[in-house]
Design an enzyme around this catalytic site. Sequence first.
Site: not given
Ligand code: IDP
Ligand code: MG
Length: 162
Positions: A60, A52, A94, A88, A129, A12, A115, A118
């Site tokens: 968010f 997304y 996450t 993963r 995707e 990212k 983070n 992805h």
């Molecule tokens: P993942 O990337 O581990 O699959 P997802 O729940 O699909 O996690 O969320 C997608 C992305 O959205 C996360 O990687 C992170 O960048 C962001 N995200 C997820 N949960 C939160 C949150 O509670 N606050 C802010 N950003 C979040």
């Molecule tokens: Mg995800």
Amino acid sequence: MFNLERTFVAVKPDGVKRGLTGEVIRRFEEKGYKVIALKMLNVSKEQAQAHYAEHAGKPFYERLVKYIQSGPIAAMVLEGHHAIAGARHLMGKTDPIEAEVGTIRADFGLVKEYNIVHGSDSAESAQREIDIYFKPEELCGGWNNMAELVIERLQENEQLKG
Ligand code: IDP
Ligand code: MG
């Protein structure tokens, strides 16, 4: 023996800006996954929203769509044995605070929102995707990497002995 899967992975914008593109790719390659497609790109609004879509309406979501467009990403398709769950696993949970030490997010991430990396979470997400970011002709499959060759040779040797 191989359960070959393809998964969409991206460094990212925060990871790219931190100079971690090579480090992230290295971890997946050293594990034994094949990089069968790879490119830098600026994500369009349409791509961000499609990517997304499952998070639309969450608190968010708007920030997430802006974040993924805040700089270039390094997009790739990885192929390998159980590559979807395996990638993963290397990425970690996450939230970098909860991710196991040794995972990409634990080792390099600070906050949940930003983070570093992805990775697709299921076969359906992976296909969806990959299609958002790559044309079919951009996928360079059909070859074996060293991890696969070594495992195949070991299996052949065991069959000879048995
Ligand atoms: P993942 O990337 O581990 O699959 P997802 O729940 O699909 O996690 O969320 C997608 C992305 O959205 C996360 O990687 C992170 O960048 C962001 N995200 C997820 N949960 C939160 C949150 O509670 N606050 C802010 N950003 C979040
Ligand atoms: Mg995800």
